[in-house]
Design a protein around this motif. Structure first.
Motif, PDB file in Angstrom:
ATOM      1  N   SER A  58       0.667  -1.148  -0.027  1.00 42.50           N
ATOM      2  CA  SER A  58      -0.037  -0.011  -0.132  1.00 42.50           C
ATOM      3  C   SER A  58       0.883   1.398  -0.073  1.00 42.50           C
ATOM      4  CB  SER A  58      -0.836  -0.041   1.266  1.00 42.50           C
ATOM      5  OG  SER A  58      -0.084  -0.067   2.373  1.00 42.50           O
ATOM      6  N   THR A  59       2.102   1.284   0.395  1.00 41.88           N
ATOM      7  CA  THR A  59       2.697   2.305   0.527  1.00 41.88           C
ATOM      8  C   THR A  59       3.333   2.928  -0.802  1.00 41.88           C
ATOM      9  OG1 THR A  59       3.971   1.384   2.648  1.00 41.88           O
ATOM     10  CG2 THR A  59       4.954   3.436   1.645  1.00 41.88           C
ATOM     11  N   PRO A  60       3.276   2.238  -2.027  1.00 42.21           N
ATOM     12  CA  PRO A  60       3.554   2.988  -3.242  1.00 42.21           C
ATOM     13  C   PRO A  60       2.488   3.910  -3.722  1.00 42.21           C
ATOM     14  CG  PRO A  60       4.250   0.590  -3.319  1.00 42.21           C
ATOM     15  CD  PRO A  60       3.647   0.927  -1.904  1.00 42.21           C
ATOM     16  N   ALA A  85      10.283  -5.644  -8.228  1.00 39.18           N
ATOM     17  CA  ALA A  85      11.006  -6.231  -6.993  1.00 39.18           C
ATOM     18  C   ALA A  85      10.414  -7.791  -6.620  1.00 39.18           C
ATOM     19  CB  ALA A  85      11.049  -5.535  -5.716  1.00 39.18           C
ATOM     20  N   ASP A  86       9.045  -7.653  -6.605  1.00 34.50           N
ATOM     21  CA  ASP A  86       8.552  -8.961  -6.489  1.00 34.50           C
ATOM     22  C   ASP A  86       7.067  -9.260  -6.956  1.00 34.50           C
ATOM     23  OD1 ASP A  86       7.349  -7.292  -4.661  1.00 34.50           O
ATOM     24  OD2 ASP A  86       6.934  -8.744  -3.057  1.00 34.50           O
ATOM     25  N   GLU A  87       6.550 -10.308  -6.977  1.00 32.70           N
ATOM     26  CA  GLU A  87       4.994 -10.524  -7.408  1.00 32.70           C
ATOM     27  C   GLU A  87       4.405 -11.643  -6.852  1.00 32.70           C
ATOM     28  OE1 GLU A  87       2.869  -8.628 -10.409  1.00 32.70           O
ATOM     29  OE2 GLU A  87       2.414  -9.486  -8.337  1.00 32.70           O
ATOM     30  N   ARG A  88       3.186 -11.701  -6.630  1.00 35.68           N
ATOM     31  CA  ARG A  88       2.493 -12.542  -6.178  1.00 35.68           C
ATOM     32  C   ARG A  88       2.050 -13.669  -7.218  1.00 35.68           C
ATOM     33  NH1 ARG A  88      -0.337  -8.659  -3.113  1.00 35.68           N
ATOM     34  NH2 ARG A  88       1.180  -7.727  -1.494  1.00 35.68           N
ATOM     35  N   CYS A  89       2.244 -14.894  -6.803  1.00 34.27           N
ATOM     36  CA  CYS A  89       2.004 -15.814  -8.200  1.00 34.27           C
ATOM     37  C   CYS A  89       0.309 -16.045  -8.236  1.00 34.27           C
ATOM     38  CB  CYS A  89       2.456 -17.210  -7.552  1.00 34.27           C
ATOM     39  SG  CYS A  89       4.297 -16.991  -7.729  1.00 34.27           S
ATOM     40  N   GLY A 161       9.546  -7.246   8.860  1.00 36.63           N
ATOM     41  CA  GLY A 161      10.884  -6.678   8.442  1.00 36.63           C
ATOM     42  C   GLY A 161      11.176  -7.348   7.043  1.00 36.63           C
ATOM     43  N   HIS A 162      10.178  -7.846   6.543  1.00 30.55           N
ATOM     44  CA  HIS A 162      10.357  -8.510   5.101  1.00 30.55           C
ATOM     45  C   HIS A 162      10.514  -7.561   4.382  1.00 30.55           C
ATOM     46  CE1 HIS A 162       5.973  -8.315   4.295  1.00 30.55           C
ATOM     47  NE2 HIS A 162       6.405  -7.995   2.931  1.00 30.55           N
ATOM     48  N   THR A 163      11.198  -7.618   2.946  1.00 33.42           N
ATOM     49  CA  THR A 163      11.137  -6.826   1.996  1.00 33.42           C
ATOM     50  C   THR A 163      11.000  -7.278   0.423  1.00 33.42           C
ATOM     51  OG1 THR A 163      12.291  -4.550   1.360  1.00 33.42           O
ATOM     52  CG2 THR A 163      13.643  -6.344   1.795  1.00 33.42           C
ATOM     53  N   ALA A 164      10.561  -6.831  -0.617  1.00 34.64           N
ATOM     54  CA  ALA A 164      10.313  -7.518  -1.599  1.00 34.64           C
ATOM     55  C   ALA A 164       9.298  -8.612  -1.177  1.00 34.64           C
ATOM     56  CB  ALA A 164      11.544  -7.813  -2.521  1.00 34.64           C
ATOM     57  N   SER A 165       9.817  -9.855  -1.575  1.00 36.03           N
ATOM     58  CA  SER A 165       9.320 -11.099  -0.930  1.00 36.03           C
ATOM     59  C   SER A 165      10.179 -12.035  -0.225  1.00 36.03           C
ATOM     60  CB  SER A 165       8.241 -11.884  -2.172  1.00 36.03           C
ATOM     61  OG  SER A 165       6.941 -11.418  -2.069  1.00 36.03           O
ATOM     62  N   ASN A 214       3.515   1.628  13.571  1.00 35.48           N
ATOM     63  CA  ASN A 214       3.541   0.146  13.824  1.00 35.48           C
ATOM     64  C   ASN A 214       4.902  -0.520  13.376  1.00 35.48           C
ATOM     65  OD1 ASN A 214       2.564   0.794  11.211  1.00 35.48           O
ATOM     66  ND2 ASN A 214       2.103  -1.464  10.824  1.00 35.48           N
ATOM     67  N   LYS A 215       5.595   0.292  12.505  1.00 34.96           N
ATOM     68  CA  LYS A 215       7.150  -0.065  12.028  1.00 34.96           C
ATOM     69  C   LYS A 215       8.127   0.420  12.654  1.00 34.96           C
ATOM     70  CE  LYS A 215       4.923  -1.661   7.523  1.00 34.96           C
ATOM     71  NZ  LYS A 215       4.910  -1.304   6.237  1.00 34.96           N
ATOM     72  N   SER A 216       8.031   1.438  13.526  1.00 34.73           N
ATOM     73  CA  SER A 216       9.059   2.506  14.228  1.00 34.73           C
ATOM     74  C   SER A 216      10.011   1.481  14.808  1.00 34.73           C
ATOM     75  CB  SER A 216       8.228   3.394  14.897  1.00 34.73           C
ATOM     76  OG  SER A 216       7.348   2.952  16.052  1.00 34.73           O
TER      77      SER A 216
HETATM   78  C1  6PG Z   1       4.541  -6.942  -1.550  1.00 38.86           C
HETATM   79  C2  6PG Z   1       5.428  -6.000  -1.338  1.00 38.86           C
HETATM   80  C3  6PG Z   1       6.079  -6.027   0.180  1.00 38.86           C
HETATM   81  C4  6PG Z   1       5.600  -4.861   0.606  1.00 38.86           C
HETATM   82  C5  6PG Z   1       5.657  -4.861   1.964  1.00 38.86           C
HETATM   83  C6  6PG Z   1       5.148  -3.366   2.571  1.00 38.86           C
HETATM   84  O1  6PG Z   1       4.499  -7.720  -2.727  1.00 38.86           O
HETATM   85  O2  6PG Z   1       3.700  -6.887  -0.555  1.00 38.86           O
HETATM   86  O3  6PG Z   1       6.589  -5.963  -2.320  1.00 38.86           O
HETATM   87  O4  6PG Z   1       7.312  -6.265   0.114  1.00 38.86           O
HETATM   88  O5  6PG Z   1       6.612  -3.657   0.011  1.00 38.86           O
HETATM   89  O6  6PG Z   1       4.878  -5.854   2.380  1.00 38.86           O
HETATM   90  O7  6PG Z   1       3.875  -3.318   2.384  1.00 38.86           O
HETATM   91  P1  6PG Z   1       2.720  -1.998   2.704  1.00 38.86           P
HETATM   92  O8  6PG Z   1       3.533  -1.103   1.822  1.00 38.86           O
HETATM   93  O9  6PG Z   1       1.527  -2.454   2.649  1.00 38.86           O
HETATM   94  O10 6PG Z   1       3.110  -1.805   4.219  1.00 38.86           O
END
Ligand code: 6PG
Length: 256
Positions: A58-60, A85-89, A161-165, A214-216
Protein backbone atom coordinates in the motif's frame (compact mmCIF):
# COMPACT_ATOMS: atom_id res chain seq x y z
CA UNK A 1 47.73 13.72 1.92
CA UNK A 2 48.37 11.62 5.06
CA UNK A 3 47.07 8.06 4.71
CA UNK A 4 44.87 8.36 7.81
CA UNK A 5 43.17 11.54 6.53
CA UNK A 6 42.45 9.93 3.16
CA UNK A 7 41.06 6.87 4.90
CA UNK A 8 38.75 9.05 7.02
CA UNK A 9 37.40 10.75 3.89
CA UNK A 10 36.75 7.38 2.22
CA UNK A 11 35.05 6.12 5.38
CA UNK A 12 32.84 9.20 5.48
CA UNK A 13 31.86 8.68 1.84
CA UNK A 14 31.02 5.05 2.54
CA UNK A 15 29.07 5.99 5.64
CA UNK A 16 27.35 8.74 3.69
CA UNK A 17 25.98 6.33 1.11
CA UNK A 18 22.91 6.11 3.32
CA UNK A 19 20.45 8.98 3.43
CA UNK A 20 17.58 9.01 5.92
CA UNK A 21 14.77 11.44 5.17
CA UNK A 22 12.04 12.01 7.72
CA UNK A 23 9.09 13.93 6.37
CA UNK A 24 7.37 16.48 8.60
CA UNK A 25 3.95 15.02 7.96
CA UNK A 26 2.59 11.55 7.22
CA UNK A 27 0.80 12.94 4.19
CA UNK A 28 3.88 14.19 2.37
CA UNK A 29 6.29 11.24 2.42
CA UNK A 30 5.23 10.50 -1.15
CA UNK A 31 6.29 13.99 -2.31
CA UNK A 32 9.67 13.54 -0.64
CA UNK A 33 10.02 10.09 -2.18
CA UNK A 34 9.20 11.37 -5.66
CA UNK A 35 11.56 14.31 -5.18
CA UNK A 36 14.47 11.94 -4.44
CA UNK A 37 13.45 9.74 -7.36
CA UNK A 38 13.49 12.72 -9.73
CA UNK A 39 16.94 13.79 -8.49
CA UNK A 40 18.32 10.31 -9.18
CA UNK A 41 16.70 10.13 -12.62
CA UNK A 42 18.01 13.59 -13.55
CA UNK A 43 21.51 12.43 -12.61
CA UNK A 44 21.46 9.62 -15.19
CA UNK A 45 22.89 10.52 -18.62
CA UNK A 46 20.15 11.69 -20.96
CA UNK A 47 20.92 9.00 -23.54
CA UNK A 48 20.75 6.15 -21.06
CA UNK A 49 17.83 3.89 -20.34
CA UNK A 50 16.74 3.73 -16.70
CA UNK A 51 15.84 0.44 -15.03
CA UNK A 52 13.47 0.77 -12.09
CA UNK A 53 12.08 -2.11 -10.00
CA UNK A 54 9.00 -1.26 -7.95
CA UNK A 55 7.31 -3.02 -5.06
CA UNK A 56 3.73 -3.79 -4.20
CA UNK A 57 1.81 -3.20 -1.00
CA UNK A 58 0.00 0.00 0.00
CA UNK A 59 2.89 2.40 0.60
CA UNK A 60 3.58 2.98 -3.10
CA UNK A 61 -0.01 4.13 -3.80
CA UNK A 62 0.48 7.91 -3.23
CA UNK A 63 3.86 7.71 -4.93
CA UNK A 64 2.32 6.18 -8.06
CA UNK A 65 -0.51 8.72 -7.95
CA UNK A 66 1.97 11.62 -7.97
CA UNK A 67 4.03 10.02 -10.76
CA UNK A 68 0.86 9.51 -12.81
CA UNK A 69 -0.44 12.98 -12.08
CA UNK A 70 1.43 16.16 -11.20
CA UNK A 71 4.88 14.74 -12.03
CA UNK A 72 4.00 12.67 -15.10
CA UNK A 73 5.32 15.31 -17.49
CA UNK A 74 8.64 15.47 -15.62
CA UNK A 75 9.53 11.80 -15.96
CA UNK A 76 11.27 10.51 -19.15
CA UNK A 77 8.92 7.55 -19.55
CA UNK A 78 10.39 6.59 -22.94
CA UNK A 79 13.71 5.84 -21.22
CA UNK A 80 12.31 3.99 -18.26
CA UNK A 81 12.17 0.19 -18.13
CA UNK A 82 9.97 -0.89 -15.27
CA UNK A 83 10.38 -4.15 -13.41
CA UNK A 84 9.02 -5.54 -10.16
CA UNK A 85 10.99 -6.36 -7.01
CA UNK A 86 8.49 -9.12 -6.39
CA UNK A 87 5.13 -10.50 -7.47
CA UNK A 88 2.44 -12.64 -6.07
CA UNK A 89 1.88 -15.83 -8.08
CA UNK A 90 -1.53 -14.78 -9.33
CA UNK A 91 -2.84 -13.65 -12.74
CA UNK A 92 -2.32 -9.96 -13.66
CA UNK A 93 -6.02 -9.17 -13.19
CA UNK A 94 -6.08 -10.61 -9.67
CA UNK A 95 -6.61 -7.95 -6.94
CA UNK A 96 -3.42 -9.27 -5.30
CA UNK A 97 -1.26 -8.62 -8.38
CA UNK A 98 1.52 -6.05 -7.91
CA UNK A 99 1.58 -5.58 -11.66
CA UNK A 100 -2.18 -5.04 -11.68
CA UNK A 101 -1.91 -2.41 -8.95
CA UNK A 102 0.92 -0.58 -10.75
CA UNK A 103 -0.90 -0.80 -14.08
CA UNK A 104 -4.10 0.66 -12.56
CA UNK A 105 -2.45 3.49 -10.59
CA UNK A 106 0.43 4.40 -12.86
CA UNK A 107 1.21 2.57 -16.09
CA UNK A 108 -2.24 3.03 -17.64
CA UNK A 109 -1.87 6.79 -17.13
CA UNK A 110 1.60 7.58 -18.49
CA UNK A 111 3.29 7.35 -21.89
CA UNK A 112 5.58 4.44 -21.09
CA UNK A 113 6.14 2.15 -24.10
CA UNK A 114 4.55 -1.27 -23.62
CA UNK A 115 7.92 -2.84 -24.49
CA UNK A 116 9.41 -1.09 -21.44
CA UNK A 117 7.09 -2.88 -19.02
CA UNK A 118 8.63 -6.10 -17.75
CA UNK A 119 5.92 -7.93 -15.86
CA UNK A 120 6.58 -10.94 -13.68
CA UNK A 121 4.05 -13.45 -15.04
CA UNK A 122 2.42 -14.51 -11.81
CA UNK A 123 0.20 -16.93 -13.67
CA UNK A 124 3.17 -19.11 -14.67
CA UNK A 125 4.78 -21.92 -12.70
CA UNK A 126 6.80 -20.07 -10.01
CA UNK A 127 10.14 -21.79 -10.56
CA UNK A 128 9.87 -21.51 -14.35
CA UNK A 129 8.88 -17.85 -14.11
CA UNK A 130 11.73 -16.98 -11.74
CA UNK A 131 14.12 -18.42 -14.31
CA UNK A 132 12.40 -16.68 -17.23
CA UNK A 133 12.28 -13.33 -15.40
CA UNK A 134 15.93 -13.55 -14.48
CA UNK A 135 16.75 -13.84 -18.20
CA UNK A 136 14.48 -10.90 -19.06
CA UNK A 137 16.24 -8.78 -16.42
CA UNK A 138 19.65 -9.72 -17.83
CA UNK A 139 18.47 -8.78 -21.32
CA UNK A 140 17.24 -5.32 -20.36
CA UNK A 141 19.64 -4.14 -17.65
CA UNK A 142 23.35 -3.54 -17.35
CA UNK A 143 25.46 -5.78 -15.13
CA UNK A 144 28.13 -5.20 -12.54
CA UNK A 145 30.28 -8.12 -11.38
CA UNK A 146 28.15 -10.25 -13.70
CA UNK A 147 25.03 -9.43 -11.65
CA UNK A 148 22.21 -7.28 -13.08
CA UNK A 149 22.44 -3.74 -11.76
CA UNK A 150 19.17 -1.85 -11.52
CA UNK A 151 19.44 1.91 -11.58
CA UNK A 152 16.69 2.23 -8.97
CA UNK A 153 14.82 -0.20 -6.72
CA UNK A 154 11.82 0.96 -4.69
CA UNK A 155 11.18 -1.13 -1.59
CA UNK A 156 8.71 -1.29 1.24
CA UNK A 157 9.06 -3.16 4.51
CA UNK A 158 6.52 -5.45 6.10
CA UNK A 159 5.75 -5.56 9.82
CA UNK A 160 7.98 -8.63 10.07
CA UNK A 161 10.89 -6.86 8.40
CA UNK A 162 10.43 -8.53 5.03
CA UNK A 163 11.17 -6.63 1.88
CA UNK A 164 10.26 -7.54 -1.68
CA UNK A 165 9.19 -11.13 -0.99
CA UNK A 166 12.22 -12.04 1.07
CA UNK A 167 10.69 -13.15 4.36
CA UNK A 168 12.50 -13.70 7.70
CA UNK A 169 12.44 -17.48 7.21
CA UNK A 170 14.37 -17.13 3.94
CA UNK A 171 17.46 -15.12 4.81
CA UNK A 172 19.32 -17.42 2.43
CA UNK A 173 17.80 -15.35 -0.39
CA UNK A 174 19.82 -12.33 0.74
CA UNK A 175 23.01 -13.86 -0.62
CA UNK A 176 21.58 -16.32 -3.16
CA UNK A 177 23.62 -16.74 -6.34
CA UNK A 178 20.70 -16.02 -8.62
CA UNK A 179 18.84 -12.79 -9.39
CA UNK A 180 15.31 -14.12 -8.92
CA UNK A 181 13.90 -16.76 -6.63
CA UNK A 182 10.62 -18.20 -5.43
CA UNK A 183 9.36 -17.82 -1.89
CA UNK A 184 6.20 -18.44 0.11
CA UNK A 185 4.41 -15.90 2.28
CA UNK A 186 4.78 -17.39 5.81
CA UNK A 187 1.24 -16.44 6.90
CA UNK A 188 -0.85 -16.93 3.79
CA UNK A 189 1.17 -19.64 2.04
CA UNK A 190 0.95 -17.60 -1.14
CA UNK A 191 3.66 -18.39 -3.69
CA UNK A 192 5.82 -15.42 -4.58
CA UNK A 193 8.60 -14.53 -6.99
CA UNK A 194 11.21 -12.10 -5.74
CA UNK A 195 14.48 -10.42 -6.53
CA UNK A 196 17.18 -11.81 -4.29
CA UNK A 197 19.23 -9.67 -1.93
CA UNK A 198 22.14 -10.26 -4.29
CA UNK A 199 20.27 -8.45 -7.06
CA UNK A 200 18.82 -5.76 -4.79
CA UNK A 201 22.15 -4.93 -3.15
CA UNK A 202 23.78 -4.65 -6.58
CA UNK A 203 21.52 -1.72 -7.48
CA UNK A 204 22.83 1.80 -7.91
CA UNK A 205 20.04 3.33 -5.80
CA UNK A 206 17.78 1.58 -3.28
CA UNK A 207 14.90 3.61 -1.89
CA UNK A 208 12.88 2.34 1.06
CA UNK A 209 9.62 4.03 1.85
CA UNK A 210 8.34 3.00 5.29
CA UNK A 211 5.45 4.60 7.11
CA UNK A 212 3.45 4.07 10.24
CA UNK A 213 4.16 3.87 13.96
CA UNK A 214 3.67 0.09 13.78
CA UNK A 215 6.99 -0.18 11.92
CA UNK A 216 8.92 2.32 14.09
CA UNK A 217 10.49 -0.30 16.38
CA UNK A 218 11.83 -2.25 13.42
CA UNK A 219 13.04 0.95 11.73
CA UNK A 220 14.96 1.85 14.90
CA UNK A 221 16.51 -1.62 15.22
CA UNK A 222 17.53 -1.72 11.57
CA UNK A 223 18.79 1.83 11.11
CA UNK A 224 20.69 1.76 14.42
CA UNK A 225 21.90 -1.78 13.67
CA UNK A 226 20.79 -2.81 17.13
CA UNK A 227 21.17 -6.40 18.33
CA UNK A 228 19.40 -8.83 16.00
CA UNK A 229 18.91 -6.34 13.13
CA UNK A 230 20.34 -8.88 10.72
CA UNK A 231 17.41 -11.23 11.45
CA UNK A 232 15.23 -8.96 9.33
CA UNK A 233 15.56 -9.08 5.53
CA UNK A 234 15.25 -5.27 5.31
CA UNK A 235 18.21 -5.07 7.70
CA UNK A 236 20.33 -6.90 5.14
CA UNK A 237 19.70 -4.45 2.34
CA UNK A 238 22.95 -2.52 1.88
CA UNK A 239 24.07 -1.58 -1.60
CA UNK A 240 27.44 -3.03 -2.54
CA UNK A 241 28.34 0.12 -4.40
CA UNK A 242 25.25 2.27 -4.55
CA UNK A 243 23.14 4.58 -2.46
CA UNK A 244 20.55 3.67 0.15
CA UNK A 245 17.67 5.97 1.02
CA UNK A 246 15.17 5.47 3.82
CA UNK A 247 12.23 7.80 3.44
CA UNK A 248 10.10 7.75 6.57
CA UNK A 249 6.99 9.52 7.73
CA UNK A 250 6.87 10.73 11.35
CA UNK A 251 5.26 7.45 12.47
CA UNK A 252 7.92 5.27 10.89
CA UNK A 253 10.64 7.47 12.38
CA UNK A 254 8.97 7.87 15.78
CA UNK A 255 11.71 6.00 17.69
CA UNK A 256 14.76 7.35 15.89
C1 6PG B 1 4.49 -6.97 -1.65
C2 6PG B 1 5.58 -5.97 -1.46
C3 6PG B 1 6.05 -6.03 -0.04
C4 6PG B 1 5.69 -4.69 0.58
C5 6PG B 1 5.72 -4.76 2.08
C6 6PG B 1 5.18 -3.45 2.67
O1 6PG B 1 4.44 -7.64 -2.69
O2 6PG B 1 3.63 -7.02 -0.75
O3 6PG B 1 6.55 -6.00 -2.38
O4 6PG B 1 7.42 -6.28 0.13
O5 6PG B 1 6.62 -3.71 0.12
O6 6PG B 1 4.91 -5.84 2.50
O7 6PG B 1 3.82 -3.38 2.33
P1 6PG B 1 2.98 -2.03 2.67
O8 6PG B 1 3.50 -0.98 1.73
O9 6PG B 1 1.56 -2.41 2.38
O10 6PG B 1 3.26 -1.70 4.11
Amino acid sequence: MPQSYRRRIILRVIMNQRKIIITPDKNNYAESFVSELKKIISGIDAGMQISIAVSGGSTPTPVFEILAGAEAKNIPWDRIHIFWADERCVPPDDPESNFGMTEKLLLSKVEIPATNIHRIKGENNPADEAFRYENEIVEFTVSRNRIPRFDIILLGMGNDGHTASIFPDRLDLITADNTCATSVHPDTGQNRITLTGTAINNAANILFHVTGRNKSELVKIILNEEQGFEKFPAGNIKPVSGYLFWILDPGGAALL
